[in-house]
Scaffold this motif. Structure first.
Motif, PDB file in Angstrom:
ATOM      1  N   ASP A 178       0.833  -1.206   0.000  1.00  0.00           N
ATOM      2  CA  ASP A 178       0.000   0.000   0.000  1.00  0.00           C
ATOM      3  C   ASP A 178       0.871   1.261   0.000  1.00  0.00           C
ATOM      4  OD1 ASP A 178       1.037   0.046   2.527  1.00  0.00           O
ATOM      5  OD2 ASP A 178      -0.877  -0.149   3.582  1.00  0.00           O
ATOM      6  N   GLY A 179       2.164   1.074  -0.287  1.00  0.00           N
ATOM      7  CA  GLY A 179       3.072   2.208  -0.310  1.00  0.00           C
ATOM      8  C   GLY A 179       3.760   2.466   1.028  1.00  0.00           C
ATOM      9  N   HIS A 180       3.170   1.957   2.120  1.00  0.00           N
ATOM     10  CA  HIS A 180       3.774   2.107   3.448  1.00  0.00           C
ATOM     11  C   HIS A 180       4.465   0.806   3.877  1.00  0.00           C
ATOM     12  CE1 HIS A 180       1.579   5.849   3.873  1.00  0.00           C
ATOM     13  NE2 HIS A 180       0.468   5.213   3.590  1.00  0.00           N
ATOM     14  N   ARG A 181       3.923  -0.310   3.418  1.00  0.00           N
ATOM     15  CA  ARG A 181       4.489  -1.619   3.756  1.00  0.00           C
ATOM     16  C   ARG A 181       4.308  -2.543   2.560  1.00  0.00           C
ATOM     17  NH1 ARG A 181      -0.513  -3.060   7.602  1.00  0.00           N
ATOM     18  NH2 ARG A 181      -2.100  -2.277   6.212  1.00  0.00           N
ATOM     19  N   LEU A 182       5.128  -3.574   2.527  1.00  0.00           N
ATOM     20  CA  LEU A 182       5.080  -4.521   1.419  1.00  0.00           C
ATOM     21  C   LEU A 182       5.230  -5.929   1.973  1.00  0.00           C
ATOM     22  CD1 LEU A 182       6.798  -4.355  -2.022  1.00  0.00           C
ATOM     23  CD2 LEU A 182       7.376  -6.280  -0.534  1.00  0.00           C
ATOM     24  N   ALA A 183       4.438  -6.860   1.427  1.00  0.00           N
ATOM     25  CA  ALA A 183       4.531  -8.275   1.819  1.00  0.00           C
ATOM     26  C   ALA A 183       4.822  -9.100   0.571  1.00  0.00           C
ATOM     27  CB  ALA A 183       3.217  -8.734   2.456  1.00  0.00           C
ATOM     28  N   GLN A 184       5.809  -9.988   0.664  1.00  0.00           N
ATOM     29  CA  GLN A 184       6.157 -10.882  -0.448  1.00  0.00           C
ATOM     30  C   GLN A 184       6.279 -12.301   0.093  1.00  0.00           C
ATOM     31  OE1 GLN A 184       9.671  -9.976  -3.026  1.00  0.00           O
ATOM     32  NE2 GLN A 184      10.335 -12.034  -2.446  1.00  0.00           N
ATOM     33  N   VAL A 185       5.513 -13.238  -0.487  1.00  0.00           N
ATOM     34  CA  VAL A 185       5.539 -14.632  -0.028  1.00  0.00           C
ATOM     35  C   VAL A 185       5.696 -15.554  -1.242  1.00  0.00           C
ATOM     36  CG1 VAL A 185       4.297 -16.437   1.226  1.00  0.00           C
ATOM     37  CG2 VAL A 185       4.068 -14.070   1.954  1.00  0.00           C
ATOM     38  N   ASP A 186       6.559 -16.557  -1.099  1.00  0.00           N
ATOM     39  CA  ASP A 186       6.834 -17.507  -2.186  1.00  0.00           C
ATOM     40  C   ASP A 186       6.366 -18.913  -1.831  1.00  0.00           C
ATOM     41  OD1 ASP A 186       8.222 -15.981  -4.202  1.00  0.00           O
ATOM     42  OD2 ASP A 186       9.851 -15.759  -2.765  1.00  0.00           O
ATOM     43  N   ASN A 362      10.918 -17.852   3.128  1.00  0.00           N
ATOM     44  CA  ASN A 362      10.056 -17.761   1.948  1.00  0.00           C
ATOM     45  C   ASN A 362       9.118 -16.548   1.992  1.00  0.00           C
ATOM     46  OD1 ASN A 362       8.127 -18.530   3.774  1.00  0.00           O
ATOM     47  ND2 ASN A 362       7.279 -20.199   2.540  1.00  0.00           N
ATOM     48  N   ALA A 363       9.188 -15.761   3.059  1.00  0.00           N
ATOM     49  CA  ALA A 363       8.383 -14.540   3.151  1.00  0.00           C
ATOM     50  C   ALA A 363       9.271 -13.390   3.605  1.00  0.00           C
ATOM     51  CB  ALA A 363       7.234 -14.732   4.133  1.00  0.00           C
ATOM     52  N   LEU A 364       9.026 -12.211   3.048  1.00  0.00           N
ATOM     53  CA  LEU A 364       9.718 -11.024   3.550  1.00  0.00           C
ATOM     54  C   LEU A 364       8.750  -9.851   3.572  1.00  0.00           C
ATOM     55  CD1 LEU A 364      10.524  -8.822   1.085  1.00  0.00           C
ATOM     56  CD2 LEU A 364      12.154 -10.597   0.532  1.00  0.00           C
ATOM     57  N   TYR A 365       9.011  -8.925   4.495  1.00  0.00           N
ATOM     58  CA  TYR A 365       8.161  -7.755   4.676  1.00  0.00           C
ATOM     59  C   TYR A 365       9.027  -6.505   4.709  1.00  0.00           C
ATOM     60  CZ  TYR A 365       5.051 -11.500   5.916  1.00  0.00           C
ATOM     61  OH  TYR A 365       4.326 -12.662   5.867  1.00  0.00           O
ATOM     62  N   VAL A 366       8.557  -5.443   4.077  1.00  0.00           N
ATOM     63  CA  VAL A 366       9.267  -4.167   4.061  1.00  0.00           C
ATOM     64  C   VAL A 366       8.363  -3.130   4.713  1.00  0.00           C
ATOM     65  CG1 VAL A 366      10.328  -2.388   2.624  1.00  0.00           C
ATOM     66  CG2 VAL A 366      10.469  -4.798   1.934  1.00  0.00           C
ATOM     67  N   LEU A 367       8.929  -2.339   5.621  1.00  0.00           N
ATOM     68  CA  LEU A 367       8.141  -1.326   6.324  1.00  0.00           C
ATOM     69  C   LEU A 367       8.848   0.022   6.242  1.00  0.00           C
ATOM     70  CD1 LEU A 367       5.679  -0.697   8.063  1.00  0.00           C
ATOM     71  CD2 LEU A 367       6.947  -1.468  10.063  1.00  0.00           C
ATOM     72  N   MET A 368       8.094   1.036   5.807  1.00  0.00           N
ATOM     73  CA  MET A 368       8.640   2.395   5.746  1.00  0.00           C
ATOM     74  C   MET A 368       8.600   2.999   7.150  1.00  0.00           C
ATOM     75  SD  MET A 368       9.541   2.816   2.667  1.00  0.00           S
ATOM     76  CE  MET A 368       9.897   4.564   2.648  1.00  0.00           C
ATOM     77  N   PRO A 369       9.660   3.755   7.542  1.00  0.00           N
ATOM     78  CA  PRO A 369       9.662   4.358   8.863  1.00  0.00           C
ATOM     79  C   PRO A 369       8.805   5.625   8.931  1.00  0.00           C
ATOM     80  CG  PRO A 369      11.682   4.929   7.689  1.00  0.00           C
ATOM     81  CD  PRO A 369      10.883   4.043   6.768  1.00  0.00           C
ATOM     82  N   MET A 370       8.549   6.086  10.166  1.00  0.00           N
ATOM     83  CA  MET A 370       7.830   7.348  10.423  1.00  0.00           C
ATOM     84  C   MET A 370       8.751   8.292  11.161  1.00  0.00           C
ATOM     85  SD  MET A 370       4.138   6.121  11.910  1.00  0.00           S
ATOM     86  CE  MET A 370       3.392   7.755  11.968  1.00  0.00           C
ATOM     87  N   ARG A 371       8.468   9.563  11.041  1.00  0.00           N
ATOM     88  CA  ARG A 371       9.223  10.515  11.861  1.00  0.00           C
ATOM     89  C   ARG A 371       8.653  10.506  13.268  1.00  0.00           C
ATOM     90  NH1 ARG A 371       9.443  15.660   8.020  1.00  0.00           N
ATOM     91  NH2 ARG A 371      11.165  15.019   6.679  1.00  0.00           N
ATOM     92  N   VAL A 372       9.531  10.448  14.286  1.00  0.00           N
ATOM     93  CA  VAL A 372       9.059  10.496  15.679  1.00  0.00           C
ATOM     94  C   VAL A 372       9.852  11.545  16.449  1.00  0.00           C
ATOM     95  CG1 VAL A 372       8.142   8.173  15.869  1.00  0.00           C
ATOM     96  CG2 VAL A 372      10.580   8.528  16.204  1.00  0.00           C
TER      97      VAL A 372
END
Length: 372
Positions: A178-186, A362-372
């Protein structure tokens, strides 16, 4: 048409089929389910013009025939009839009604002619393969949460299904973002999927496939072309249009050189994030991760309500780092990590973080950070 069918069977099949029908329709026929009896079988079909579900069940066919009746009303009637009853369906073509009888109960529903009912299933499928149903369910379960709900970026409103992996280890890959996180599974690539086109399966279709599978252990047959996809599981056939768009080059957002490795106990980490995020605002939901060798401090500060901190012992040997994430997104990803240990690979406070199960790659996830 005159047909007798067992209530439990009819209710289960209608349960699968009627969900496709939108409750509000500007086209009357789309509010109906097509009922067809022939050769000791009763088939039910419903569509919303993007998605079509057909299910066939055993029945005693006295007279063959077909008609269409309001889907949700038909389902509610069958649901309220007594357990164990035999239901007789009888249509009168001249009066355009369907009679539904069980014991002392009798209902008549207005019908519309079968000739008005659209057929989505027509057309040639160019590729076909079979996969254990539980594998497809796992593929969906672990990527579905990342599907975008933003209608303007319609090409992200589904799961991108395509042939992935390497020449040595080819895979069937599902990706959602969704542009903020990504899920990839094989999954190991099934026979017949090697040269399949990359397709985007819509969010509603994904949800229906997930519900159809439930705890089914059998194989699911998948057929697809550039425009449509069909899932066949036992007596249920689900046909759907695909999203007509180009999925972005997701490989470019998967970080390759994140050199800071954080190893955490998944359950402890998720529980700590959940606890400190109680303080966060609905809008912000930011949680700060302060990393130093051997230690992680989670903190949330909300000017309107207060603050929270929690310390965890972790495996981390790189330079100190402060980074922020949306706590909801962190919890969503933690829920998909199947093993007990999660590995987070970080670079700096402004770059995406890679999250994986330590024991299952077999799965990886990417998460964009936020400013805190």
């Amino acid at each position: 048409m005159k047909v007798t069918v067992e209530r439990a069977q009819l209710l289960k099949s209608l349960g699968h089929v009627h969900r496709v029908v939108e409750r509000r329709n500007t086209i009357p026929i789309l509010g109906n389910v097509l009922v067809r009896a022939e050769n000791a079988r009763l088939s039910l079909r419903a569509t919303d013009l993007d998605l079509e579900v057909t299910e066939t069940l055993a029945a005693e066919t006295a007279t063959a025939g077909s008609t269409t009746v309001p889907a949700h009303m038909f389902y509610d009637i069958v649901r309220k009839l007594p357990d164990g009853s035999q239901i007789v369906l009888e249509s009168d073509g001249e009066r355009a009604v369907l009679a539904i009888r069980a014991g002392r109960s009798k209902f008549t529903l207005q019908t519309l002619p079968e000739s008005d009912f659209p057929d989505l299933a027509a057309g040639e499928m160019t590729h076909a393969f079979a996969v254990p149903a539980k594998d497809i369910k796992s593929l969906i379960d672990r990527t579905q949460f990342a599907i975008s709900t933003e209608e303007t970026r319609y090409y992200l409103n589904g799961i991108y299904l395509h042939a992935g992996g390497t020449a040595k280890q080819p895979t069937l890959r599902a990706v959602a973002t969704d542009g903020h996180r990504l899920a990839q599974v094989d999954l190991p690539q099934p026979s017949g999927a090697a040269d399949m086109p990359g397709v985007i399966v819509p969010r509603k279709t994904v949800g229906e496939v997930q519900r159809l599978i439930e705890d089914n252990d059998s194989e699911i047959r998948i057929e697809l072309s550039q425009g449509k996809i069909r899932f066949t599981l036992g007596q249920v056939v689900l046909t759907s249009k695909l999203i007509d768009g180009t999925f972005p080059d997701y490989g470019r957002v998967i970080p390759q050189n994140n050199d800071k490795e954080l190893v955490v106990d998944k359950a402890d980490f998720a529980a700590a994030v959940d606890r400190v995020s109680t303080i966060s605002s609905e809008r912000g939901r930011a949680v700060k991760l302060a990393l130093s060798p051997g230690k992680l401090v989670l903190s949330v500060t909300n000017p309107d309500s207060g603050s929270a901190t929690e310390e965890l012992e972790v495996e981390y040997a790189a330079d100190a780092l402060d980074i922020g994430f949306n706590s909801r997104y962190l919890l969503d990803i933690a829920a998909q990590v199947e093993g007990e240990v999660a590995v987070l690979r970080l670079a700096d406070p402004g770059s995406p973080t890679l999250i994986q199960d330590r024991d299952n790659k077999n799965a990886l996830y990417v998460l964009m950070p936020m400013r805190v």
